[in-house]
Scaffold this motif. Structure first.
Motif, PDB file in Angstrom:
ATOM      1  N   HIS A 131       0.722  -0.997  -0.412  1.00 24.55           N
ATOM      2  CA  HIS A 131      -0.104   0.030   0.125  1.00 24.55           C
ATOM      3  C   HIS A 131       0.663   1.459   0.026  1.00 24.55           C
ATOM      4  CE1 HIS A 131      -4.203  -1.612   0.028  1.00 24.55           C
ATOM      5  NE2 HIS A 131      -3.524  -2.403   0.995  1.00 24.55           N
ATOM      6  N   PRO A 132       2.162   1.343   0.711  1.00 20.38           N
ATOM      7  CA  PRO A 132       2.792   2.603   1.019  1.00 20.38           C
ATOM      8  C   PRO A 132       2.979   2.655  -1.628  1.00 20.38           C
ATOM      9  CG  PRO A 132       3.544   1.610   2.855  1.00 20.38           C
ATOM     10  CD  PRO A 132       2.780   0.651   1.751  1.00 20.38           C
ATOM     11  N   VAL A 133       2.635   1.573  -1.846  1.00 21.18           N
ATOM     12  CA  VAL A 133       3.755   1.998  -3.264  1.00 21.18           C
ATOM     13  C   VAL A 133       3.044   2.814  -3.744  1.00 21.18           C
ATOM     14  CG1 VAL A 133       4.531   1.279  -5.233  1.00 21.18           C
ATOM     15  CG2 VAL A 133       5.527   0.336  -3.404  1.00 21.18           C
ATOM     16  N   GLY A 134       1.393   1.836  -3.796  1.00 22.17           N
ATOM     17  CA  GLY A 134      -0.249   2.642  -3.912  1.00 22.17           C
ATOM     18  C   GLY A 134      -0.115   3.701  -4.256  1.00 22.17           C
ATOM     19  N   ASP A 135       0.627   4.131  -2.373  1.00 26.01           N
ATOM     20  CA  ASP A 135       0.146   5.321  -2.438  1.00 26.01           C
ATOM     21  C   ASP A 135       1.174   6.942  -3.108  1.00 26.01           C
ATOM     22  OD1 ASP A 135      -2.064   4.969   0.035  1.00 26.01           O
ATOM     23  OD2 ASP A 135      -0.788   4.893   1.561  1.00 26.01           O
ATOM     24  N   GLU A 136       1.742   6.073  -3.369  1.00 25.14           N
ATOM     25  CA  GLU A 136       3.054   6.849  -4.187  1.00 25.14           C
ATOM     26  C   GLU A 136       2.738   6.905  -5.675  1.00 25.14           C
ATOM     27  OE1 GLU A 136       6.961   6.001  -3.901  1.00 25.14           O
ATOM     28  OE2 GLU A 136       7.599   5.194  -1.681  1.00 25.14           O
ATOM     29  N   VAL A 137       1.564   5.692  -5.926  1.00 20.53           N
ATOM     30  CA  VAL A 137       1.487   5.897  -7.358  1.00 20.53           C
ATOM     31  C   VAL A 137       0.276   6.959  -7.282  1.00 20.53           C
ATOM     32  CG1 VAL A 137       0.194   4.664  -9.270  1.00 20.53           C
ATOM     33  CG2 VAL A 137       1.728   3.518  -7.632  1.00 20.53           C
ATOM     34  N   LEU A 138      -0.823   7.404  -6.000  1.00 23.17           N
ATOM     35  CA  LEU A 138      -1.836   7.767  -6.770  1.00 23.17           C
ATOM     36  C   LEU A 138      -1.364   9.253  -6.305  1.00 23.17           C
ATOM     37  CD1 LEU A 138      -4.303   5.766  -3.529  1.00 23.17           C
ATOM     38  CD2 LEU A 138      -4.837   6.255  -6.874  1.00 23.17           C
ATOM     39  N   ARG A 139      -0.480   9.451  -5.741  1.00 20.32           N
ATOM     40  CA  ARG A 139      -0.148  11.063  -5.482  1.00 20.32           C
ATOM     41  C   ARG A 139       0.528  11.381  -7.210  1.00 20.32           C
ATOM     42  NH1 ARG A 139       1.080   9.677  -0.034  1.00 20.32           N
ATOM     43  NH2 ARG A 139       3.499   8.729  -0.635  1.00 20.32           N
ATOM     44  N   GLY A 140       1.472  10.263  -8.025  1.00 22.93           N
ATOM     45  CA  GLY A 140       1.642  10.970  -9.229  1.00 22.93           C
ATOM     46  C   GLY A 140       0.739  11.298  -9.677  1.00 22.93           C
ATOM     47  N   MET A 141      -0.011  10.317  -9.830  1.00 22.92           N
ATOM     48  CA  MET A 141      -1.172  10.303 -10.769  1.00 22.92           C
ATOM     49  C   MET A 141      -2.253  11.918 -10.322  1.00 22.92           C
ATOM     50  SD  MET A 141      -4.839   8.255 -11.443  1.00 22.92           S
ATOM     51  CE  MET A 141      -5.911   8.736 -12.663  1.00 22.92           C
ATOM     52  N   ALA A 142      -2.319  11.969  -9.343  1.00 25.10           N
ATOM     53  CA  ALA A 142      -2.919  13.684  -8.927  1.00 25.10           C
ATOM     54  C   ALA A 142      -1.840  14.336  -9.839  1.00 25.10           C
ATOM     55  CB  ALA A 142      -2.936  13.776  -7.799  1.00 25.10           C
ATOM     56  N   GLU A 189       6.271   4.901 -17.498  1.00 27.85           N
ATOM     57  CA  GLU A 189       7.187   3.788 -16.207  1.00 27.85           C
ATOM     58  C   GLU A 189       7.832   4.862 -15.483  1.00 27.85           C
ATOM     59  OE1 GLU A 189       8.079   0.872 -16.996  1.00 27.85           O
ATOM     60  OE2 GLU A 189       6.555   0.045 -18.514  1.00 27.85           O
ATOM     61  N   GLU A 190       7.985   4.812 -14.165  1.00 24.19           N
ATOM     62  CA  GLU A 190       8.520   5.524 -13.299  1.00 24.19           C
ATOM     63  C   GLU A 190       8.313   4.340 -12.015  1.00 24.19           C
ATOM     64  OE1 GLU A 190       7.866   9.344 -10.969  1.00 24.19           O
ATOM     65  OE2 GLU A 190       6.937   9.303 -12.882  1.00 24.19           O
ATOM     66  N   ALA A 191       9.806   5.164 -11.308  1.00 23.57           N
ATOM     67  CA  ALA A 191      10.831   4.474 -10.005  1.00 23.57           C
ATOM     68  C   ALA A 191       9.888   4.839  -8.748  1.00 23.57           C
ATOM     69  CB  ALA A 191      12.339   4.389  -9.994  1.00 23.57           C
ATOM     70  N   TYR A 192       8.642   3.802  -8.370  1.00 20.69           N
ATOM     71  CA  TYR A 192       8.388   4.590  -7.009  1.00 20.69           C
ATOM     72  C   TYR A 192       9.587   3.500  -6.155  1.00 20.69           C
ATOM     73  CZ  TYR A 192       4.600   6.848  -9.800  1.00 20.69           C
ATOM     74  OH  TYR A 192       3.944   7.724  -9.942  1.00 20.69           O
ATOM     75  N   SER A 193       9.663   4.043  -5.186  1.00 17.35           N
ATOM     76  CA  SER A 193      10.186   3.164  -4.255  1.00 17.35           C
ATOM     77  C   SER A 193      10.900   2.056  -5.083  1.00 17.35           C
ATOM     78  CB  SER A 193       9.451   2.386  -3.281  1.00 17.35           C
ATOM     79  OG  SER A 193       8.095   3.704  -2.622  1.00 17.35           O
ATOM     80  N   GLY A 194      11.803   2.429  -6.017  1.00 23.96           N
ATOM     81  CA  GLY A 194      12.981   1.535  -6.772  1.00 23.96           C
ATOM     82  C   GLY A 194      11.857   0.382  -7.633  1.00 23.96           C
ATOM     83  N   THR A 195      11.066   0.580  -7.225  1.00 21.38           N
ATOM     84  CA  THR A 195      10.576  -0.276  -8.841  1.00 21.38           C
ATOM     85  C   THR A 195       9.487   0.146  -9.841  1.00 21.38           C
ATOM     86  OG1 THR A 195       9.866  -1.473  -6.632  1.00 21.38           O
ATOM     87  CG2 THR A 195       8.795  -2.273  -9.192  1.00 21.38           C
ATOM     88  N   ALA A 196       9.730  -0.908 -10.689  1.00 21.03           N
ATOM     89  CA  ALA A 196       8.994   0.152 -11.945  1.00 21.03           C
ATOM     90  C   ALA A 196       8.213  -0.303 -11.939  1.00 21.03           C
ATOM     91  CB  ALA A 196      10.092  -0.245 -13.378  1.00 21.03           C
ATOM     92  N   ILE A 197       6.739   1.010 -12.372  1.00 17.56           N
ATOM     93  CA  ILE A 197       5.886   0.023 -12.143  1.00 17.56           C
ATOM     94  C   ILE A 197       5.084   0.670 -13.383  1.00 17.56           C
ATOM     95  CG2 ILE A 197       3.414   0.676 -10.704  1.00 17.56           C
ATOM     96  CD1 ILE A 197       4.541   0.529  -8.503  1.00 17.56           C
ATOM     97  N   ASN A 198       3.896  -0.068 -14.361  1.00 22.89           N
ATOM     98  CA  ASN A 198       3.386   0.945 -15.817  1.00 22.89           C
ATOM     99  C   ASN A 198       2.408   1.459 -15.252  1.00 22.89           C
ATOM    100  OD1 ASN A 198       3.380   1.411 -18.520  1.00 22.89           O
ATOM    101  ND2 ASN A 198       2.533  -0.410 -18.957  1.00 22.89           N
ATOM    102  N   VAL A 199       1.664   2.114 -15.483  1.00 19.44           N
ATOM    103  CA  VAL A 199       0.838   2.995 -15.070  1.00 19.44           C
ATOM    104  C   VAL A 199      -0.562   3.521 -16.214  1.00 19.44           C
ATOM    105  CG1 VAL A 199      -1.141   4.080 -12.963  1.00 19.44           C
ATOM    106  CG2 VAL A 199       1.245   3.321 -12.627  1.00 19.44           C
ATOM    107  N   THR A 200      -1.924   2.450 -16.133  1.00 23.98           N
ATOM    108  CA  THR A 200      -2.799   3.783 -17.331  1.00 23.98           C
ATOM    109  C   THR A 200      -4.071   3.715 -16.901  1.00 23.98           C
ATOM    110  OG1 THR A 200      -2.866   1.292 -17.869  1.00 23.98           O
ATOM    111  CG2 THR A 200      -1.294   1.760 -19.134  1.00 23.98           C
ATOM    112  N   SER A 201      -4.316   4.588 -17.154  1.00 28.40           N
ATOM    113  CA  SER A 201      -5.877   5.115 -16.570  1.00 28.40           C
ATOM    114  C   SER A 201      -6.633   4.959 -17.611  1.00 28.40           C
ATOM    115  CB  SER A 201      -5.604   6.677 -16.480  1.00 28.40           C
ATOM    116  OG  SER A 201      -7.011   6.894 -15.843  1.00 28.40           O
ATOM    117  N   SER A 202      -8.411   4.553 -17.490  1.00 28.85           N
ATOM    118  CA  SER A 202      -9.545   4.446 -18.162  1.00 28.85           C
ATOM    119  C   SER A 202     -10.750   6.033 -17.608  1.00 28.85           C
ATOM    120  CB  SER A 202     -10.006   2.996 -17.726  1.00 28.85           C
ATOM    121  OG  SER A 202      -9.521   1.979 -18.501  1.00 28.85           O
TER     122      SER A 202
END
Length: 255
Positions: A131-142, A189-202
Motif C-alpha cells: 500500500h505505501p507504493v500504491g499511495d505513491e502511485v496515487l500521488r503521482g497520478m494527482a 514508466e517511473e520508479a516508485y520506491s525503486g520499482t518500475a511500475i507501468n500505470v495506465t488510466s481509463s
C-alpha cells in the motif's frame, strides 16, 4: 445592566472592592473601545480585504498589551478555522478536493465536460508492491492531473483509485484531446520506491449542459468509464448518447 451608574460602580458591585481599582477600568474600556473599532472596520471593509488586514495589525500594534493578546488570539482562531475548513475539503493523501468538496463545486457548474478516471489494475499494484507504493502511485497520478489541466478546472479524488475532473466551457475537440492526454499522462514508466511500475488510466467523459443533476452526471460518466475498462482499458470513452465512441487506444493495446 443597571442604568444611571458608571462602569466602575457596576463592576465594583460585582467584584470585591479590594480587587477593584481604576487601572482595571481603564484597561477594560480600552479593550471594549478597540474591539468595537475592529468590529466596525470588519463590517465596513470586510474580513477578507487587504484594508481590514492592514487596519487589524495597526490596531494590534497601537493598543494596550491586553488588547494585543486578544487580537493575537482572534487571529490565531481565524487561522485555525480556515485550516480546518481547508482540511475538510481536501483529500489528505493527494491534496486534491475530496468527494464532498468536488460534488459541492460540481453543483455550481452549468456547461462543460466531466471526466471520470480510474487507475487500471490498481489492486495488482497494492497486492504486488504494498500500500505505501500504491499511495505513491496515487500521488503521482494527482500530480500529473494537475499538470494536464488548467488552474481553473475542478479536480478531485472521489475515493480509492477513482478521480474526477470538470472542465467548464470546453468544446468537443478539446475535450477529446484532453481525454487522450489524461489517458497517456498516467501511462508512465517511473520508479516508485525503486520499482518500475507501468500505470495506465481509463477515462469516461460526459457533456454537461445544465440538464443533469450531479448524481446523474457522475452515474453517466461512470458508465462510460466502465465501457472504457470493458473495451481493454487505457482509453477514453464518451458517455451519454456517444457511449460507444472510443477516443483513444494505444497501439500496443488491442480491444
Amino acid at each position: 445592566m443597571e442604568t444611571g451608574k458608571s462602569m466602575d460602580q457596576i463592576l465594583t458591585k460585582l467584584m470585591p472592592r479590594a480587587w477593584w481599582h481604576w487601572p482595571i477600568s481603564v484597561i477594560l474600556w480600552s479593550v471594549i473601545d478597540s474591539l468595537v473599532v475592529i468590529a466596525i472596520e470588519f463590517l465596513i471593509l470586510g474580513g477578507g480585504s487587504n484594508k481590514f488586514t492592514e487596519h487589524f495589525w495597526i490596531s494590534m500594534t497601537t493598543s494596550t498589551p491586553l488588547v494585543t493578546i486578544a487580537l493575537v488570539l482572534i487571529a490565531r482562531g481565524e487561522r485555525l478555522r480556515r485550516d480546518a475548513m481547508r482540511l475538510a475539503r481536501t483529500d489528505s493523501l493527494t491534496g486534491l478536493l475530496n468527494r464532498g468538496a468536488f460534488m459541492a463545486r460540481l453543483e455550481k457548474q452549468t456547461n462543460g465536460v466531466l471526466f471520470m478516471l480510474d487507475l487500471d489494475h490498481f489492486k495488482d499494484v497494492n497486492d504486488g508492491f504494498g500500500h505505501p507504493v500504491g499511495d505513491e502511485v496515487l500521488r503521482g497520478m494527482a500530480d500529473r492531473m494537475r499538470h494536464l489541466v488548467r488552474a481553473t478546472d475542478i479536480v478531485g479524488r472521489l475515493g480509492g483509485e477513482e478521480f474526477a475532473i470538470f472542465v467548464a466551457d470546453i468544446d468537443t475537440d478539446s475535450a477529446e484531446q484532453l481525454g487522450a492526454r489524461l489517458s497517456e499522462g498516467v501511462r508512465h514508466e517511473e520508479a516508485y520506491s525503486g520499482t518500475a511500475i507501468n500505470v495506465t488510466s481509463s477515462v469516461g467523459l460526459l457533456q454537461a449542459n445544465g440538464g443533469l443533476d450531479t448524481k446523474r452526471m457522475l452515474s453517466e460518466a461512470d458508465k462510460a468509464l466502465y465501457v472504457a475498462k470493458a473495451s481493454g482499458r487505457a482509453r477514453a470513452v464518451w458517455g451519454g448518447d456517444d457511449s460507444s465512441v472510443e477516443l483513444w487506444l494505444p497501439p500496443q493495446v488491442s480491444a
